[in-house]
Design an enzyme around this catalytic site. Structure first.
Site, PDB file in Angstrom:
ATOM      1  N   GLY A  65       0.806  -1.223   0.000  1.00  0.00           N
ATOM      2  CA  GLY A  65       0.000   0.000   0.000  1.00  0.00           C
ATOM      3  C   GLY A  65       0.832   1.262   0.000  1.00  0.00           C
ATOM      4  O   GLY A  65       0.591   2.152   0.814  1.00  0.00           O
ATOM      5  N   GLY A 124      -5.290  -4.835  -9.883  1.00  0.00           N
ATOM      6  CA  GLY A 124      -6.176  -5.189 -10.988  1.00  0.00           C
ATOM      7  C   GLY A 124      -5.799  -6.511 -11.634  1.00  0.00           C
ATOM      8  O   GLY A 124      -6.659  -7.207 -12.205  1.00  0.00           O
ATOM      9  N   GLU A 163      -5.676  -4.130 -21.249  1.00  0.00           N
ATOM     10  CA  GLU A 163      -4.512  -3.555 -20.567  1.00  0.00           C
ATOM     11  C   GLU A 163      -3.638  -2.929 -21.638  1.00  0.00           C
ATOM     12  O   GLU A 163      -3.354  -3.541 -22.670  1.00  0.00           O
ATOM     13  CB  GLU A 163      -3.760  -4.678 -19.821  1.00  0.00           C
ATOM     14  CG  GLU A 163      -2.343  -4.354 -19.372  1.00  0.00           C
ATOM     15  CD  GLU A 163      -2.256  -3.154 -18.439  1.00  0.00           C
ATOM     16  OE1 GLU A 163      -2.908  -3.156 -17.372  1.00  0.00           O
ATOM     17  OE2 GLU A 163      -1.517  -2.188 -18.784  1.00  0.00           O
ATOM     18  N   ASN A 176      -6.324   0.174 -25.427  1.00  0.00           N
ATOM     19  CA  ASN A 176      -6.744   1.216 -24.498  1.00  0.00           C
ATOM     20  C   ASN A 176      -8.240   1.068 -24.214  1.00  0.00           C
ATOM     21  O   ASN A 176      -9.050   1.018 -25.147  1.00  0.00           O
ATOM     22  CB  ASN A 176      -6.437   2.594 -25.086  1.00  0.00           C
ATOM     23  CG  ASN A 176      -6.575   3.676 -24.037  1.00  0.00           C
ATOM     24  OD1 ASN A 176      -7.584   3.739 -23.322  1.00  0.00           O
ATOM     25  ND2 ASN A 176      -5.552   4.512 -23.925  1.00  0.00           N
ATOM     26  N   ALA A 177      -8.573   1.015 -22.945  1.00  0.00           N
ATOM     27  CA  ALA A 177      -9.978   0.827 -22.563  1.00  0.00           C
ATOM     28  C   ALA A 177     -10.858   1.950 -23.094  1.00  0.00           C
ATOM     29  O   ALA A 177     -12.029   1.727 -23.428  1.00  0.00           O
ATOM     30  CB  ALA A 177     -10.100   0.740 -21.042  1.00  0.00           C
ATOM     31  N   SER A 180      -5.696   2.733 -13.012  1.00  0.00           N
ATOM     32  CA  SER A 180      -5.439   3.608 -11.855  1.00  0.00           C
ATOM     33  C   SER A 180      -5.983   5.006 -12.094  1.00  0.00           C
ATOM     34  O   SER A 180      -5.253   6.001 -12.061  1.00  0.00           O
ATOM     35  CB  SER A 180      -3.943   3.639 -11.538  1.00  0.00           C
ATOM     36  OG  SER A 180      -3.604   2.577 -10.689  1.00  0.00           O
ATOM     37  N   TYR A 238     -14.811   0.123  -9.231  1.00  0.00           N
ATOM     38  CA  TYR A 238     -14.066  -0.727  -8.309  1.00  0.00           C
ATOM     39  C   TYR A 238     -13.114   0.076  -7.414  1.00  0.00           C
ATOM     40  O   TYR A 238     -11.961  -0.305  -7.194  1.00  0.00           O
ATOM     41  CB  TYR A 238     -13.302  -1.837  -9.051  1.00  0.00           C
ATOM     42  CG  TYR A 238     -13.226  -3.087  -8.201  1.00  0.00           C
ATOM     43  CD1 TYR A 238     -12.525  -3.073  -6.992  1.00  0.00           C
ATOM     44  CD2 TYR A 238     -13.906  -4.242  -8.536  1.00  0.00           C
ATOM     45  CE1 TYR A 238     -12.503  -4.177  -6.168  1.00  0.00           C
ATOM     46  CE2 TYR A 238     -13.886  -5.354  -7.709  1.00  0.00           C
ATOM     47  CZ  TYR A 238     -13.181  -5.311  -6.536  1.00  0.00           C
ATOM     48  OH  TYR A 238     -13.166  -6.401  -5.707  1.00  0.00           O
ATOM     49  N   CYS A 292     -10.873 -16.618   3.835  1.00  0.00           N
ATOM     50  CA  CYS A 292     -12.202 -17.142   3.557  1.00  0.00           C
ATOM     51  C   CYS A 292     -13.224 -16.122   4.004  1.00  0.00           C
ATOM     52  O   CYS A 292     -13.273 -15.780   5.174  1.00  0.00           O
ATOM     53  CB  CYS A 292     -12.447 -18.393   4.404  1.00  0.00           C
ATOM     54  SG  CYS A 292     -12.356 -19.909   3.525  1.00  0.00           S
TER      55      CYS A 292
HETATM   56  N1  LIG Z   1     -11.405  -0.375  -3.447  1.00  0.00           N
HETATM   57  C1  LIG Z   1     -10.662  -1.448  -3.506  1.00  0.00           C
HETATM   58  O1  LIG Z   1     -10.741  -2.310  -2.656  1.00  0.00           O
HETATM   59  C2  LIG Z   1      -9.711  -1.613  -4.648  1.00  0.00           C
HETATM   60  C3  LIG Z   1      -9.154  -2.846  -4.886  1.00  0.00           C
HETATM   61  C4  LIG Z   1      -8.281  -2.961  -5.932  1.00  0.00           C
HETATM   62  C5  LIG Z   1      -7.972  -1.882  -6.747  1.00  0.00           C
HETATM   63  N2  LIG Z   1      -8.548  -0.684  -6.512  1.00  0.00           N
HETATM   64  C6  LIG Z   1      -8.217   0.453  -7.382  1.00  0.00           C
HETATM   65  O2  LIG Z   1      -7.976  -0.046  -8.687  1.00  0.00           O
HETATM   66  C7  LIG Z   1      -6.969   0.728  -9.317  1.00  0.00           C
HETATM   67  C8  LIG Z   1      -5.853  -0.154  -9.851  1.00  0.00           C
HETATM   68  O3  LIG Z   1      -4.997  -0.584  -8.820  1.00  0.00           O
HETATM   69  P1  LIG Z   1      -3.604  -1.282  -9.190  1.00  0.00           P
HETATM   70  O4  LIG Z   1      -2.872  -1.503  -7.901  1.00  0.00           O
HETATM   71  O5  LIG Z   1      -3.865  -2.439 -10.066  1.00  0.00           O
HETATM   72  O6  LIG Z   1      -2.896  -0.098 -10.028  1.00  0.00           O
HETATM   73  P2  LIG Z   1      -1.703  -0.142 -11.097  1.00  0.00           P
HETATM   74  O7  LIG Z   1      -1.324   1.266 -11.341  1.00  0.00           O
HETATM   75  O8  LIG Z   1      -0.664  -1.116 -10.642  1.00  0.00           O
HETATM   76  O9  LIG Z   1      -2.381  -0.735 -12.421  1.00  0.00           O
HETATM   77  C9  LIG Z   1      -3.191   0.035 -13.310  1.00  0.00           C
HETATM   78  C10 LIG Z   1      -3.097  -0.608 -14.676  1.00  0.00           C
HETATM   79  O10 LIG Z   1      -4.003   0.026 -15.583  1.00  0.00           O
HETATM   80  C11 LIG Z   1      -3.372   0.108 -16.863  1.00  0.00           C
HETATM   81  N3  LIG Z   1      -4.014   1.193 -17.610  1.00  0.00           N
HETATM   82  C12 LIG Z   1      -3.920   2.515 -17.393  1.00  0.00           C
HETATM   83  N4  LIG Z   1      -4.642   3.199 -18.263  1.00  0.00           N
HETATM   84  C13 LIG Z   1      -5.239   2.304 -19.081  1.00  0.00           C
HETATM   85  C14 LIG Z   1      -6.117   2.424 -20.179  1.00  0.00           C
HETATM   86  N5  LIG Z   1      -6.557   3.618 -20.610  1.00  0.00           N
HETATM   87  N6  LIG Z   1      -6.513   1.291 -20.787  1.00  0.00           N
HETATM   88  C15 LIG Z   1      -6.076   0.073 -20.385  1.00  0.00           C
HETATM   89  N7  LIG Z   1      -5.228  -0.074 -19.344  1.00  0.00           N
HETATM   90  C16 LIG Z   1      -4.829   1.032 -18.683  1.00  0.00           C
HETATM   91  C17 LIG Z   1      -1.928   0.371 -16.540  1.00  0.00           C
HETATM   92  O11 LIG Z   1      -1.097   0.021 -17.626  1.00  0.00           O
HETATM   93  C18 LIG Z   1      -1.714  -0.501 -15.299  1.00  0.00           C
HETATM   94  O12 LIG Z   1      -1.242  -1.764 -15.618  1.00  0.00           O
HETATM   95  C19 LIG Z   1      -6.520   1.750  -8.312  1.00  0.00           C
HETATM   96  O13 LIG Z   1      -7.186   2.965  -8.542  1.00  0.00           O
HETATM   97  C20 LIG Z   1      -6.943   1.143  -6.995  1.00  0.00           C
HETATM   98  O14 LIG Z   1      -7.151   2.131  -5.988  1.00  0.00           O
HETATM   99  C21 LIG Z   1      -9.399  -0.534  -5.480  1.00  0.00           C
END
Ligand SMILES: NC(=O)c1ccc[n+]([C@@H]2O[C@H](COP(=O)([O-])OP(=O)(O)OC[C@H]3O[C@@H](n4cnc5c(N)ncnc54)[C@H](O)[C@@H]3O)[C@@H](O)[C@H]2O)c1
Ligand SMILES: NC(=O)c1ccc[n+]([C@@H]2O[C@H](COP(=O)([O-])OP(=O)(O)OC[C@H]3O[C@@H](n4cnc5c(N)ncnc54)[C@H](O)[C@@H]3O)[C@@H](O)[C@H]2O)c1
Lengths: 561, 561
Positions: free
Chosen positions: A53, A179, A197, A243-244, A266, A323, A411
């Site tokens: 974190g 993710g 991705e 790209n999403a 992110s 999410y 669990c």
């Molecule tokens: N609330 C929760 O419990 C929870 C749990 C998991 C993740 N999250 C959130 O999810 C997000 C992701 O977390 P992470 O640790 O995987 O981050 P990360 O930065 O490690 O991964 C983000 C990924 O998204 C990809 N990406 C960026 N822009 C993109 C686009 N336009 N199209 C396709 N892919 C793209 C990047 O290449 C990267 O691999 C964060 O915002 C995090 O806070 C929240």
């Protein structure tokens, strides 16, 4: 001056086996779990005491770490160690049924509860960021992330598809640190998934670790694979390098209908975490250094397009949810007025679980022996013979997730089951089935232990999102019940100012005293979650309280407020 | 719709005597103290459940109050009742050595910790403002205010005048709700006082209740009286009906030298609490309604003049301090750049006491019999034969302060003495010297129980003013030690966003179990205060820790940070 937090020579691993290095198991357990949090197989940057974190630490600095170890080794069974933001500040006389360690991490008086003030104190050596399970010594690696995501998909399946995701597929994006758990979690939940991705390296990593099954060459190929696998009823995950913000609108245009839509790019960090449509990742990184404002603007504009596509899916009746990456807020900033029309994942899917006290329950084998966990897996199955998806989780977890550090299991079980499991494990320690005691805890992201209005307590039925009396009562009650260590944190998950939460861990050492304590703590802890949700007016929680005989005074007379 | 908080027909008084109305004394005690908090002789607006401090309540609404009483009457000796902002939300199984009640009042996630958000939740019936001792059931009337002020004067005397205030005089202003305690406190501390108050009605009230000894006709008369009484070594308090913003500069001009200067006008509220020089009170009130901005401006300009005079006294070497009314801030806003040159009362006088765990320790006789308190007074004197000013306090308190509700006593004692007193009282209950058990507690404004950067933790040596890990640890440890009820509050004293603090009460019921619990709780509770101040680097606290054998791991090796 050397940095008191950095020591590249350190390599911590917890003692294993059944021989004590402390005076008893109630102090041996926090010692091993602290060390386990800093095991290189578990922690992200153990040389800096960082567990996970970002900057979530297990101890304030190395001198504090050494002293904590020293104190735990000498601590008597009627003493309690106090930890203030990772520093061992006092040892006080308590009693055998009291916690052996009490922790408070990163707590600030609200008016000063900002990253700026925290960072100032942190620099001065007065504080430490504890995140959730980092500073409270119950982090156990990526198993938790997989399972949280799995539970979300399963619950969505339950709500929308009668509990059966076979032949269904999830559309999402982002295969980063957290993710990247999505494809595996979807597979475990029984669904196919299309994971967009934009960085090939991320896809390669997920393929290598078997979190992702296959990669499509382009969108047509991806859709063909989805069609094939869903048709065959196979739960296969598919990556697509794209790209999403391009792919989602295109899917809407084509009239393609996924069965569930979410996103874990992110988006919360437009400067470093979200690639604008039409850009390469290298461009994004380079231009971010020289023209950050323009980059942020471009990223947020793409997010707006992305969210509009998500809204379009939702308007077609497809379950769509945020999410926890704040993409709705970003899109709204860019003029998408109805961005918040689709819900966050907690109110949508996790809250019904929280209402039953269900959350990320976990345990670890202090013996270090994976067999101990496999035996507990079998015990869980035996005790919960009808919980199909839990069996599926246990099987797939065993097959697909390798242990990190001390073997552990997560669990999602609730008020109804926690005591039974905990006391059964205690019995297994007592009769020698397990080689050493087991510690039992949970994430702070649990039913009764967190107030976090942008995440866990978003949109509470009664508007009580920001009321933090609840996690404080949770910590006090767990202390009163005789947990082995209890913690109170601020700022976990969503950062300074945005959450307050408590942690709890209890040792099953095979004694009768532990049996009694487990009976109290593993009921009271999820019980406060059911209570909190019943108080907010959730019927599921009110029913759960009645079914489990909780004593909620204002409820029993029919008055809820 | 009727207001669930208002009921003019209610008239609560606690049961007295030695007959239980609950199942045991550990539940009888919170019942009687809750009721005592709402006794018309104690509370400000009992019909609205308001105890003191504006809107500081003892229960959320009347239905909650009734339910709390009902639950306490049925509570078993291994159960614990949870109170969330004045509402009884759950009863859980704990054990005999656990608290019987755990309370959390007014706590909000920091980002939402404002009066605006609180008021919204309060209106919805989801919260209650607990102040400090209101919501934690250990308020005992105005005795506490007198004694806090007395301790401040005594400590100032100790620091500046070798502990002897005979022949000395205090210059102050404001004879309102709290400030009215100043003349009596000064007299008890052995000093004369000149108390400037702009409303004759306030002076009359204080003369009537014997908090003020005499009134001067004008400034010359006042100074003559001061001269006469200080000369004779008599501690007499003198009121003067005038405006402080006129009188202080005039005294500076005349070269008159008081021995101590402070102020308790309501400077924190320029619209309602501070009369501009040259105005009548009626003008002030009237114009406040029609031209509030102009009134505020005029008041703040007078405060600037007032503070400049205070600074002039300070420059002459006269001890000068702010009494928590924010007058320095107001003057600084008006251009008095060096307004903060004189200190607040806590860093100046109270902190050295906090460093020794000394704070507003108090106890109440559940029997309702004043004789029980007189007997404990005698016991305190016998156990602390050399504490001269404590003896003086006890004598004068008995003579000058009438009990409100259940007879009670306040005594500022610290780590060194609390256990001895508490266990002695328990012994007196055991052997029948006292007619019923005694409850022992303290204000939240105590050594280890509060984080409040504008007041109790202003200007900490290490800059840790806003770190609230400390009061949280205090509450957890008191829970672990076996206090009878423990509370965690937010916003007491200084309002939403500005403080976090914990309360504790423990019953001396004459049992051996209580003896053991008192031994832990009455040591640990002030112990955390000594610990917190030792950690911040205060020598007095470090010495106190050593003298009392506290186990502070990072200190014992010479490392303090
Ligand atoms: N609330 C929760 O419990 C929870 C749990 C998991 C993740 N999250 C959130 O999810 C997000 C992701 O977390 P992470 O640790 O995987 O981050 P990360 O930065 O490690 O991964 C983000 C990924 O998204 C990809 N990406 C960026 N822009 C993109 C686009 N336009 N199209 C396709 N892919 C793209 C990047 O290449 C990267 O691999 C964060 O915002 C995090 O806070 C929240
Ligand atoms: N920090 C603490 O522990 C602590 C303790 C006690 C009081 N206080 C502060 O002291 C202040 C007073 O509290 P209170 O309850 O007595 O308030 P109050 O409003 O009841 O009394 C204020 C009094 O000051 C008088 N006054 C106003 N302007 C004056 C002037 N220019 N000259 C002379 N008299 C003037 C008023 O007539 C009134 O009687 C508040 O700001 C309070 O917060 C702080």
């Amino acid at each position: 001056m050397t940095d008191p937090r950095h020591d590249a020579t350190r390599r911590i691993t917890a003692p294993t086996g059944s021989t004590l290095t402390c005076k008893n198991w109630l102090t041996e357990a926090p010692l091993r779990m602290l060390m386990n949090n800093l095991d290189p197989a578990v922690a992200e940057r153990p040389e800096d005491l960082v567990v996970y974190g970002g900057i979530g630490r297990a101890a304030r600095n190395w001198a504090c770490y050494d002293k904590i170890v020293e104190v735990l080794q000498r601590l008597e069974d009627e003493e309690t160690l106090l930890i203030q933001s990772g520093k061992p500040v006092g040892v006080f006389k308590t009693h055998a049924d009291a916690p052996r360690v009490l922790l408070a991490n990163s707590n600030l008086v609200p008016h000063w509860a900002t990253w700026e003030h925290f960072n100032e104190l942190d620099r001065k050596g007065l504080m430490m960021y504890g995140q959730m399970t980092a500073g409270s010594w119950i982090y156990i690696g990526s198993q938790g992330i997989v399972q949280g995501t799995y539970e979300t998909f399963v619950e969505a399946g339950r709500q929308h598809y009668g509990g059966d995701l076979r032949g269904r597929w999830v559309l999402t994006a982002g295969l980063g640190g957290m993710g990247g758990a999505q494809p595996l979690a979807a597979t475990m939940a029984g669904a196919c998934s299309l994971n967009i991705e934009c960085q090939q390296s991320r896809i390669d990593f997920r393929l290598r670790t078997r979190y992702l099954d296959e990669q499509a060459t382009d969108l047509d190929d991806a859709l063909a694979r989805i069609k094939r696998h869903t048709g065959a009823g196979h739960a296969v995950s598919i990556g697509l390098c794209a790209n999403a913000a391009d792919v989602l609108p295109e899917l809407v245009r084509r009239g393609v209908r996924p069965d569930m839509v979410t996103d874990q790019t992110s988006a919360h960090d437009p400067l470093h975490g979200y690639l604008p449509a039409g850009w390469t990742w290298d461009d994004y990184v380079e231009r971010g250094k020289t023209e950050p404002d323009a980059v942020v603007k471009a990223a947020k504009q793409s997010m707006a397009v992305h969210v509009q596509a998500m809204l379009a899916f939702q308007q077609q009746g497809i379950p769509t949810f945020d999410y926890g990456n704040n993409i709705r807020q970003m899109a709204q900033d860019e003029g998408v007025a109805n961005a918040f029309d689709f819900p966050g994942f907690v109110p949508a899917y996790i809250r019904p679980l929280f209402c039953q006290g269900i959350g990320p329950f976990r345990w670890a084998a202090l013996s270090g022996d994976p067999e101990d966990i496999y035996k507990t897996d079998a015990k869980v199955k035996a005790l919960l013979p009808d919980n199909h998806h839990l069996h599926q989780w246990l099987d797939m977890a065993r097959e697909r997730i390798s242990f990190q550090g001390l073997p552990a299991r997560i669990c999602w079980v609730g008020l109804k089951d926690r005591v039974r499991l905990g006391q059964a494990f205690n019995e297994m320690v007592k009769n020698g089935e397990l080689k050493a005691p087991v510690v039992i805890g949970r994430d702070h992201l649990d039913s009764g232990s967190v107030a976090s209005p942008n995440r866990e307590t978003e949109s509470m039925l009664d508007g009580s999102d920001a009321v933090s009396d609840w996690p404080l009562l949770n910590a006090l009650l767990n202390t009163a019940g005789g947990a082995t260590w209890v913690s109170l944190h601020h700022g976990g998950g969503v950062g300074m100012g945005f959450s307050q939460h408590s942690g709890v861990v209890i040792v099953a050492d095979g004694t009768d005293a532990a049996h009694a304590r487990l009976g109290r703590v593993l009921r009271n802890d999820p019980g406060t979650g059911v209570m909190r949700h019943a108080d907010a007016g959730y019927d599921i929680a009110i029913d759960c309280a009645h079914d489990n005989g909780l004593d909620l005074p204002m409820l029993s007379t029919g008055e809820t407020k």
